[in-house]
Every structure is written in structure tokens, then in C-alpha cells.
Design a protein around this motif. Structure first.
Motif, PDB file in Angstrom:
ATOM      1  N   GLY A 260       4.620  -2.610 -11.595  1.00 44.66           N
ATOM      2  CA  GLY A 260       4.128  -1.291 -10.995  1.00 44.66           C
ATOM      3  C   GLY A 260       4.603  -2.057  -9.693  1.00 44.66           C
ATOM      4  O   GLY A 260       5.033  -1.133  -8.737  1.00 44.66           O
ATOM      5  N   MET A 261       3.392  -3.062  -9.352  1.00 45.49           N
ATOM      6  CA  MET A 261       3.199  -3.305  -7.220  1.00 45.49           C
ATOM      7  C   MET A 261       5.248  -3.957  -7.214  1.00 45.49           C
ATOM      8  O   MET A 261       5.567  -3.109  -5.976  1.00 45.49           O
ATOM      9  CB  MET A 261       2.141  -3.794  -7.001  1.00 45.49           C
ATOM     10  CG  MET A 261       2.295  -5.197  -6.872  1.00 45.49           C
ATOM     11  SD  MET A 261       1.804  -3.583  -5.192  1.00 45.49           S
ATOM     12  CE  MET A 261       0.715  -3.188  -5.202  1.00 45.49           C
ATOM     13  N   ASN A 262       5.100  -5.131  -7.791  1.00 47.85           N
ATOM     14  CA  ASN A 262       6.982  -5.374  -7.873  1.00 47.85           C
ATOM     15  C   ASN A 262       8.441  -4.366  -7.653  1.00 47.85           C
ATOM     16  O   ASN A 262       8.592  -4.899  -6.289  1.00 47.85           O
ATOM     17  CB  ASN A 262       7.334  -6.374  -8.831  1.00 47.85           C
ATOM     18  CG  ASN A 262       6.616  -7.770  -8.626  1.00 47.85           C
ATOM     19  OD1 ASN A 262       5.147  -8.036  -7.969  1.00 47.85           O
ATOM     20  ND2 ASN A 262       7.012  -8.494  -9.092  1.00 47.85           N
ATOM     21  N   VAL A 263       7.517  -3.352  -8.480  1.00 45.10           N
ATOM     22  CA  VAL A 263       9.285  -2.414  -8.609  1.00 45.10           C
ATOM     23  C   VAL A 263       8.708  -1.448  -7.583  1.00 45.10           C
ATOM     24  O   VAL A 263      10.165  -1.027  -6.394  1.00 45.10           O
ATOM     25  CB  VAL A 263       8.831  -1.953 -10.046  1.00 45.10           C
ATOM     26  CG1 VAL A 263       9.724  -0.717  -9.421  1.00 45.10           C
ATOM     27  CG2 VAL A 263       9.913  -2.801 -11.449  1.00 45.10           C
ATOM     28  N   GLY A 264       6.990  -1.447  -7.057  1.00 42.79           N
ATOM     29  CA  GLY A 264       7.126  -0.309  -5.715  1.00 42.79           C
ATOM     30  C   GLY A 264       7.534  -1.139  -4.381  1.00 42.79           C
ATOM     31  O   GLY A 264       7.974  -0.369  -3.808  1.00 42.79           O
TER      32      GLY A 264
ATOM     33  N   GLY B 161       0.524  -1.678  -0.144  1.00 42.72           N
ATOM     34  CA  GLY B 161      -0.455  -0.161  -0.127  1.00 42.72           C
ATOM     35  C   GLY B 161       1.268   1.237  -0.173  1.00 42.72           C
ATOM     36  O   GLY B 161       0.786   2.076  -1.333  1.00 42.72           O
ATOM     37  N   LYS B 162       2.068   1.554   0.901  1.00 41.79           N
ATOM     38  CA  LYS B 162       2.514   2.663   0.787  1.00 41.79           C
ATOM     39  C   LYS B 162       3.629   3.331  -0.467  1.00 41.79           C
ATOM     40  O   LYS B 162       3.521   4.356  -0.426  1.00 41.79           O
ATOM     41  CB  LYS B 162       3.490   2.284   2.718  1.00 41.79           C
ATOM     42  CG  LYS B 162       2.947   2.532   3.593  1.00 41.79           C
ATOM     43  CD  LYS B 162       3.549   3.241   4.627  1.00 41.79           C
ATOM     44  CE  LYS B 162       3.992   4.799   4.482  1.00 41.79           C
ATOM     45  NZ  LYS B 162       5.084   5.413   5.637  1.00 41.79           N
ATOM     46  N   THR B 163       4.471   2.016  -0.596  1.00 41.95           N
ATOM     47  CA  THR B 163       5.213   2.089  -2.025  1.00 41.95           C
ATOM     48  C   THR B 163       4.860   1.669  -3.315  1.00 41.95           C
ATOM     49  O   THR B 163       4.783   1.774  -4.447  1.00 41.95           O
ATOM     50  CB  THR B 163       6.179   1.819  -1.387  1.00 41.95           C
ATOM     51  OG1 THR B 163       6.725   0.945  -1.557  1.00 41.95           O
ATOM     52  CG2 THR B 163       6.851   3.120  -0.491  1.00 41.95           C
ATOM     53  N   GLY B 164       3.863   0.292  -2.783  1.00 45.42           N
ATOM     54  CA  GLY B 164       3.769  -0.483  -3.827  1.00 45.42           C
ATOM     55  C   GLY B 164       2.698  -0.407  -4.976  1.00 45.42           C
ATOM     56  O   GLY B 164       2.737   0.573  -5.999  1.00 45.42           O
ATOM     57  N   ALA B 165       1.430   0.161  -4.050  1.00 42.34           N
ATOM     58  CA  ALA B 165       0.371   0.603  -5.090  1.00 42.34           C
ATOM     59  C   ALA B 165       1.032   2.137  -6.168  1.00 42.34           C
ATOM     60  O   ALA B 165      -0.054   2.102  -7.117  1.00 42.34           O
ATOM     61  CB  ALA B 165      -0.506   1.711  -4.044  1.00 42.34           C
ATOM     62  N   LEU B 166       1.406   3.287  -5.813  1.00 43.67           N
ATOM     63  CA  LEU B 166       1.643   4.333  -6.554  1.00 43.67           C
ATOM     64  C   LEU B 166       2.582   3.833  -7.734  1.00 43.67           C
ATOM     65  O   LEU B 166       2.242   4.869  -9.180  1.00 43.67           O
ATOM     66  CB  LEU B 166       2.544   5.232  -5.994  1.00 43.67           C
ATOM     67  CG  LEU B 166       2.060   6.837  -6.150  1.00 43.67           C
ATOM     68  CD1 LEU B 166       0.250   7.198  -6.770  1.00 43.67           C
ATOM     69  CD2 LEU B 166       2.684   8.179  -5.368  1.00 43.67           C
ATOM     70  N   PHE B 167       3.428   2.947  -7.154  1.00 34.52           N
ATOM     71  CA  PHE B 167       3.989   2.329  -9.239  1.00 34.52           C
ATOM     72  C   PHE B 167       3.263   1.257  -9.761  1.00 34.52           C
ATOM     73  O   PHE B 167       3.361   2.029 -11.342  1.00 34.52           O
ATOM     74  CB  PHE B 167       5.535   1.684  -8.352  1.00 34.52           C
ATOM     75  CG  PHE B 167       6.711   2.959  -7.973  1.00 34.52           C
ATOM     76  CD1 PHE B 167       7.379   2.836  -9.471  1.00 34.52           C
ATOM     77  CD2 PHE B 167       7.068   2.896  -6.966  1.00 34.52           C
ATOM     78  CE1 PHE B 167       8.209   3.339  -9.064  1.00 34.52           C
ATOM     79  CE2 PHE B 167       8.256   3.915  -6.569  1.00 34.52           C
ATOM     80  CZ  PHE B 167       8.635   4.308  -7.570  1.00 34.52           C
ATOM     81  N   GLN B 168       2.125   0.971  -8.965  1.00 38.61           N
ATOM     82  CA  GLN B 168       1.355  -0.025  -9.992  1.00 38.61           C
ATOM     83  C   GLN B 168       0.329   0.614 -10.632  1.00 38.61           C
ATOM     84  O   GLN B 168      -0.250   0.616 -11.687  1.00 38.61           O
ATOM     85  CB  GLN B 168       0.557  -0.699  -8.674  1.00 38.61           C
ATOM     86  CG  GLN B 168      -0.426  -1.860  -9.712  1.00 38.61           C
ATOM     87  CD  GLN B 168      -1.415  -2.648  -8.851  1.00 38.61           C
ATOM     88  OE1 GLN B 168      -2.056  -1.694  -8.034  1.00 38.61           O
ATOM     89  NE2 GLN B 168      -1.621  -3.733  -9.059  1.00 38.61           N
ATOM     90  N   GLY B 169       0.029   1.561  -9.207  1.00 41.79           N
ATOM     91  CA  GLY B 169      -0.517   2.925 -10.301  1.00 41.79           C
ATOM     92  C   GLY B 169      -0.649   3.827 -11.532  1.00 41.79           C
ATOM     93  O   GLY B 169      -0.918   3.538 -12.873  1.00 41.79           O
ATOM     94  N   SER B 170       0.139   3.751 -11.390  1.00 44.40           N
ATOM     95  CA  SER B 170       1.300   5.083 -12.336  1.00 44.40           C
ATOM     96  C   SER B 170       1.822   4.700 -13.744  1.00 44.40           C
ATOM     97  O   SER B 170       1.705   4.114 -14.874  1.00 44.40           O
ATOM     98  CB  SER B 170       2.873   4.890 -12.239  1.00 44.40           C
ATOM     99  OG  SER B 170       3.000   6.259 -10.929  1.00 44.40           O
ATOM    100  N   ALA B 171       2.471   2.741 -13.511  1.00 41.11           N
ATOM    101  CA  ALA B 171       2.630   2.398 -14.816  1.00 41.11           C
ATOM    102  C   ALA B 171       1.439   1.499 -15.562  1.00 41.11           C
ATOM    103  O   ALA B 171       0.863   1.605 -16.675  1.00 41.11           O
ATOM    104  CB  ALA B 171       3.000   0.810 -14.467  1.00 41.11           C
ATOM    105  N   GLU B 172      -0.089   1.485 -14.987  1.00 41.95           N
ATOM    106  CA  GLU B 172      -1.358   1.266 -14.850  1.00 41.95           C
ATOM    107  C   GLU B 172      -1.535   2.388 -15.655  1.00 41.95           C
ATOM    108  O   GLU B 172      -2.841   1.586 -16.719  1.00 41.95           O
ATOM    109  CB  GLU B 172      -1.967   0.401 -13.533  1.00 41.95           C
ATOM    110  CG  GLU B 172      -3.449   0.069 -14.371  1.00 41.95           C
ATOM    111  CD  GLU B 172      -4.198  -1.024 -12.744  1.00 41.95           C
ATOM    112  OE1 GLU B 172      -5.320  -1.629 -13.629  1.00 41.95           O
ATOM    113  OE2 GLU B 172      -3.585  -1.155 -12.349  1.00 41.95           O
ATOM    114  N   ILE B 173      -1.890   3.652 -15.487  1.00 44.20           N
ATOM    115  CA  ILE B 173      -2.347   4.070 -15.747  1.00 44.20           C
ATOM    116  C   ILE B 173      -2.230   4.583 -17.331  1.00 44.20           C
ATOM    117  O   ILE B 173      -2.634   4.956 -18.286  1.00 44.20           O
ATOM    118  CB  ILE B 173      -2.453   5.248 -15.151  1.00 44.20           C
ATOM    119  CG1 ILE B 173      -3.464   5.707 -13.718  1.00 44.20           C
ATOM    120  CG2 ILE B 173      -2.845   6.913 -15.539  1.00 44.20           C
ATOM    121  CD1 ILE B 173      -3.331   6.325 -12.651  1.00 44.20           C
ATOM    122  N   GLY B 174      -0.319   4.573 -17.079  1.00 38.71           N
ATOM    123  CA  GLY B 174       0.142   4.918 -18.304  1.00 38.71           C
ATOM    124  C   GLY B 174       0.077   3.941 -19.712  1.00 38.71           C
ATOM    125  O   GLY B 174      -0.220   4.345 -21.027  1.00 38.71           O
ATOM    126  N   ALA B 175      -0.005   2.724 -19.343  1.00 36.59           N
ATOM    127  CA  ALA B 175      -1.036   1.619 -20.258  1.00 36.59           C
ATOM    128  C   ALA B 175      -2.170   1.748 -20.788  1.00 36.59           C
ATOM    129  O   ALA B 175      -2.753   1.601 -21.920  1.00 36.59           O
ATOM    130  CB  ALA B 175      -0.498   0.587 -19.349  1.00 36.59           C
TER     131      ALA B 175
END
Length: 343
Positions: A207-211, A176-190
Motif C-alpha cells: 500500500g505505501m509503495n503504491v500510494g 504522508g499525503k498519498t502513501g499513508a491512505l493506500f497503506q492504511g487501506s491495504a493493512e486494514i483489509g488484511a
């Protein structure tokens, strides 16, 4: 970091376009204090890594990155709003080497500045040059991301009052703290760039894994990095009693005797106004060094480092469904950098 130099030249170049969009949305206007407070963190810089992910994800699926500029700004607004509110909760006085928003404008104005940044994220989506259907999907991701951020932060606060946190609990919190925003960034771009569900799902996983890997590696660096490169004393997480994957692994594997020894130091200086000065004290350094040796004894630091690297491998493996491109390569490189950096 030679192989990453060109990557970060591109990150910097894309940040200029994102910044123009950000400051168009939060101009200098009345009430002056509110807008100055809202602009404070965006003006402080930062690499704009999450907006870069939005733009590159759009390109990696064959889309137009210009259409992703407002969504990229939205992600950065959500990130900065969370930083403003986190700093209030932690009562931190510095962020990126500058005084925090609440330190300069007071807690009440800082809360309002965070709220404004949050609402500006949705204004940015409203302005995005995409179809109404895509806007609805992007909003859905942004709302889910914001919910997860709050849930992760709430768990983090809850963990402060507990002696032990399991590996599973830590991973839930950090997703939630860091994974979500990276996941959201990659998903929104896609979503901006394609209607291909397989591509969108692959980038969300990336995104989730990287976050999560990004935060775990941060926790590793806190214990093994060079202090000058890190920019803060090594072991500050131990002094503050911060629950990490490393600590979770230790508590699940250590003897009761070693746990008791570790707890003599862990969190000893949390909330101590003198804590930052004491960390340079030789006795405190010695205590922290002993605690780090206990973590090494059970392989907890190596476990976390390998866990982060495995997450990045899985992340980049997920991208193999996408066509080869410079944009995809940049995302892969960025993921690798996050678990190879020294600061």
C-alpha cells in the motif's frame, strides 16, 4: 487499456456495496446543509479505489470481504474529509468537475462537513462485523493514517514557501499525503481477513509503495500527458510552483545557471487569479515548455517515472508471500495500472 477493463468492472461492482454502506452512515437528514455538504463528494463518484483495496486485501488473505465493508467505508470517509479540508486550504473552486464544498456551502459549513466525515469513519469501524481485538487494531491503523495525512499536508504547506526541496524531503511528504491512505487501506483489509502478521506486513508495504507511486506518476503526467486525456493544461504544476520528485531531482543535479532559468517560470503564476486563463496564453505555454525542457535535460522526468515503476515492482514482489488468488491478481493489476495510465 484492454487488460484493465475487467479489473475496473470489478472495481465498479464492489463500489456499489461500499456506496450503500457510505450512504447508510450519511443519510439525508437534519441539519440538511451539513448532511448535503458531507454527501457532496461521495455523490460525485470517484472510482472508490481505496475501498476496493480494503475489500480485495481482505480476500487476498483468505477473509470475507463482506466483513470489510464498514472498514472500506471508513477509509473513504477519511479520504473525502481530507479532500474537503484540502480544497479549503488551496481555495480550489472545482473538484471532479463540480463546485467544491466550501464554494457551495461556505467555509464554516465545509469545515463541519469535513469534521463529520472524519467522525463517521470511526462510527463505521464501531459497526464493523469483526472481533473487538481486530477493531482495536483497525482503529490503531486509522489513527496512524490520519496523523500521517496531517503531517504530509503540513509539510506540503511548508514547502510552498521554499525555493528548493530535496528528493528525501519530497518522499517524506508524499508518504504522508498519498502513501499513508493506500497503506492504511491495504493493512486494514488484511487485518479484517487474517491474524497472519507476515501477510498484514506485506500488504502494508504494498500500500505505501503504491500510494507514493500513484502520486509520482501524477506528477509525471502533468508534464508529458496529452492535454485532452489529462483534462487540464500540461505543466500546471510548474506554473503553480508545485514541489515534486521531478523538481527535487532537478535542483539536486542542475547547474546554478539552469536553476536560475527554471525559477523564472516555476511558481510564476501561483496564487494568480488570472493564472488559469493565462495558462492558455501562447507566451505562458512557451515559458512552461522551456522549463519542461530543462527538466528533461537532467533526466528528472525519466528519473521520477522509473522511480514510480520500481516502487510498483517492489510492491507486487511483497505480495508473493500471499497465496495466488484473483484478489491478489487484482491488487497487482491495480498497481501496474497506476503507473501505466495516461490520465
Amino acid at each position: 487499456m484492454g487488460k484493465y477493463d475487467e479489473l475496473f468492472a470489478r472495481v465498479k461492482a464492489k463500489a456499489k456495496d461500499v456506496d450503500k454502506t457510505i450512504f447508510d452512515l450519511i443519510p439525508e437528514k437534519e441539519p440538511r446543509a451539513l448532511y448535503e455538504a458531507s454527501r457532496h463528494y461521495p455523490l460525485a463518484g470517484g472510482k472508490r479505489v481505496r475501498p476496493f483495496v480494503v475489500l480485495r486485501a481482505a480476500e487476498a488473505v483468505g477473509g470475507d470481504p463482506r466483513k470489510a465493508l464498514y472498514p472500506a467505508a471508513a477509509v473513504e470517509f477519511i479520504h473525502n474529509y481530507s479532500l474537503v479540508h484540502d480544497d479549503i486550504m488551496d481555495m480550489d473552486e472545482l473538484r471532479r468537475g463540480r463546485p467544491t464544498v466550501h464554494k457551495l456551502w461556505g467555509v464554516n459549513m465545509a469545515i463541519l462537513a469535513g469534521d463529520l466525515l472524519f467522525s463517521k469513519a470511526f462510527e463505521a469501524i464501531a459497526r464493523a462485523d469483526v472481533s473487538p481485538e481486530k477493531k482495536a487494531k483497525i482503529l490503531d491503523v486509522l489513527v496512524r493514517t490520519s496523523n500521517m495525512l496531517c503531517e504530509g499536508q503540513a509539510l506540503d504547506i511548508e514547502f510552498e514557501t521554499r525555493k528548493e526541496v530535496t528528493v528525501e524531503e519530497y518522499l517524506k511528504m508524499i508518504s504522508g499525503k498519498t502513501g499513508a491512505l493506500f497503506q492504511g487501506s491495504a493493512e486494514i483489509g488484511a487485518i479484517v481477513g487474517t491474524d497472519n502478521g507476515e501477510y498484514i506486513k506485506a500488504l502494508a508495504k504494498w500500500g505505501m509503495n503504491v500510494g507514493i507511486a500513484f502520486q509520482i506518476w501524477d506528477d509525471v503526467l502533468d508534464l508529458i500527458a496529452d492535454e485532452e486525456k489529462l483534462g487540464k493544461p500540461v505543466g500546471s504544476d510548474i506554473r503553480k510552483g508545485k514541489k515534486t520528485l521531478i523538481v527535487g531531482h532537478f535542483f539536486q543535479n542542475a547547474s546554478e545557471e539552469d536553476k536560475a532559468e527554471f525559477l523564472k517560470v516555476f511558481g510564476k503564476y501561483a496564487g494568480d487569479a488570472k493564472g488559469d486563463a493565462l495558462i492558455h496564453d501562447e507566451q505562458v505555454k512557451g515559458e512552461v515548455a522551456k522549463a519542461i525542457e530543462l527538466l528533461k535535460k537532467y533526466g528528472s522526468i525519466d528519473y521520477a517515472a522509473q522511480y514510480a515503476k520500481n516502487l510498483v515492482e517492489e510492491a507486487n514482489e511483497a505480495l508473493k508471500v500471499l497465496p495466488e488468488s484473483e484478489a491478489r491478481k487484482d491488487l497487482e493489476l491495480l498497481a501496474e495500472f497506476l503507473v501505466e495510465r495516461e490520465f
